[in-house]
Design an enzyme around this catalytic site. Structure first.
Site, PDB file in Angstrom:
ATOM      1  N   GLU A 270       0.845  -1.201   0.000  1.00  0.00           N
ATOM      2  CA  GLU A 270       0.000   0.000   0.000  1.00  0.00           C
ATOM      3  C   GLU A 270       0.874   1.241   0.000  1.00  0.00           C
ATOM      4  OE1 GLU A 270      -2.871   0.351   3.178  1.00  0.00           O
ATOM      5  OE2 GLU A 270      -3.312  -1.806   3.130  1.00  0.00           O
ATOM      6  N   GLU A 322     -14.219   4.819  -0.644  1.00  0.00           N
ATOM      7  CA  GLU A 322     -15.155   3.865  -0.035  1.00  0.00           C
ATOM      8  C   GLU A 322     -15.920   4.554   1.096  1.00  0.00           C
ATOM      9  OE1 GLU A 322     -13.023   0.019   0.684  1.00  0.00           O
ATOM     10  OE2 GLU A 322     -11.444   1.055  -0.443  1.00  0.00           O
ATOM     11  N   LYS A 325     -15.862   3.582   5.049  1.00  0.00           N
ATOM     12  CA  LYS A 325     -14.644   3.694   5.841  1.00  0.00           C
ATOM     13  C   LYS A 325     -14.812   4.835   6.838  1.00  0.00           C
ATOM     14  CE  LYS A 325     -10.941   2.068   4.436  1.00  0.00           C
ATOM     15  NZ  LYS A 325      -9.599   1.770   3.939  1.00  0.00           N
ATOM     16  N   GLU A 330      -9.675   8.723   5.416  1.00  0.00           N
ATOM     17  CA  GLU A 330      -9.829   7.309   5.049  1.00  0.00           C
ATOM     18  C   GLU A 330     -10.776   7.114   3.871  1.00  0.00           C
ATOM     19  OE1 GLU A 330      -8.485   4.267   6.387  1.00  0.00           O
ATOM     20  OE2 GLU A 330      -7.017   5.730   7.055  1.00  0.00           O
TER      21      GLU A 330
END
Length: 348
Positions: A270, A322, A325, A330
């Site tokens: 990541e 998303e 999250k 985030e």
């Protein structure tokens, strides 16, 4: 000493095996799109496109490496027949305790989540836990890795078993040559690294210059954090650093070497930069700059000052913003809007 890149040949052969299989059974593959840049495919959203649409997106932008955080059935089924895409599959953290306690449980997990897809999904890595070392369940990682590795070998499969760790394992990281693991990391991580050395398998690491920069934007320059510095920022003996990513990467290498682990290669599982959520530290322009420069760095084939002959392999986090999250940054690491698959900013 420079890393001998023990897994370079293995990873190359894996890629070519998948490519040749694809050519034989599914027509030609455009090798020009093959790249060391992958994408993380998270599913914490209630407005995400279908997995088949996501796979089509990956193919349209030339992504041949993706990572999912658990063996999602819909995603695995959507990948059937797409042998040109190399898949990294994670084991859920909450499953580790049961798997660490029983080899039969590991066999059951594999039979349910991996075996049904082996014929037509190109699974290259299984990751045992995501950033659980150091921590309460960190000791569960090694026994699961050992059991899974033995199982994979018994079936003569070319799947690498590893784990994903964060830079919180480093008690010291500046300058890079001072890199050193925390006491808890030495206890939990070093046995894992020695096992990976014996298995000739990479460790997967999450590297986020964003978090270091956001914690101290007065001392750390945005240019250094985003691969945009034009001159050397950190001199460490004979090694010179123009970007923070390389410095963090090499600090981990130095920490491994202090534990007698010299031959474990690193894959960046990541990295990324949020495009919103923290004021003027997280703009579209900065996110595009960091991720764009990361892609250039990877595609250049250059390594880091400590491992100049080991080209970087890395996965950007993440494919989508998303909405399930935690609020804040985030929710804003994505490259694409989930509702219409349009890029949030141009990268590929």
């Amino acid at each position: 000493m420079d890393c001998p890149c023990p897994n370079k040949l293995f990873l190359f052969l894996l890629s070519w095996i998948a490519t040749l299989f694809s050519i034989k059974h599914h027509g030609p593959v455009n090798m020009g799109t093959t790249t060391n840049v992958g994408l993380n495919y998270g599913l914490l959203g209630d407005n995400l496109p279908s997995p088949s649409d996501v796979i089509s997106l990956y193919k349209s932008i030339g992504i041949t490496k993706i990572r999912i955080f658990d063996p999602n059935v819909e995603v695995l089924n959507a990948l059937r027949g797409h042998h040109e895409i190399e898949l990294t599959v994670g084991i859920k953290d909450q499953d580790l305790a049961a798997l660490a306690a029983s080899e039969e449980a590991v066999k059951g997990w594999f039979a349910t989540n991996i075996e049904p897809y082996l014929a037509d999904v190109n699974i290259t890595f299984i990751t045992v836990g995501n950033e659980v070392i150091p921590g309460l369940i960190g000791p569960q990682v090694l026994p699961v890795m050992q059991s899974l590795t033995n199982l994979v070998k018994s079936k003569s499969l070319t799947i690498s078993v590893t784990t994903v760790v964060a830079m919180s394992n480093l008690g010291q990281s500046y300058p890079p040559s001072a890199g050193m693991f925390t006491p808890q990391s030495r206890e939990q991580l070093v046995p894992v690294l020695k096992f990976l050395s014996q298995a000739r398998t990479p460790i997967l690491v999450n590297i986020y210059p964003y978090f270091a920069y956001a914690s101290n934007p007065v001392i750390i320059s945005i240019e250094y954090a985003t691969f945009n510095a034009k001159t050397v920022v950190v001199e460490d003996g004979a090694m010179q650093y123009t970007n923070m990513f390389d410095a963090i990467f090499d600090a981990f290498v130095w920490a491994m070497e202090k534990e007698g682990v010299n031959d474990v290669s690193m894959v960046v599982s990541e990295t990324g930069w949020p495009s919103a959520g923290n004021g003027n530290l997280t703009t579209l322009e900065i996110a595009a700059m960091y991720n764009g420069n990361f892609v250039k760095h990877v595609r250049s084939g250059k390594g880091t000052p400590k491992r100049p002959n080991c080209s970087v392999i890395g996965f950007i986090f993440a494919t989508f913003n998303e909405n399930q999250k935690p609020a804040g940054t985030e929710e804003h690491f994505g490259l694409y809007e989930p509702t219409d698959l349009k890029p949030i900013y141009k990268l590929f």
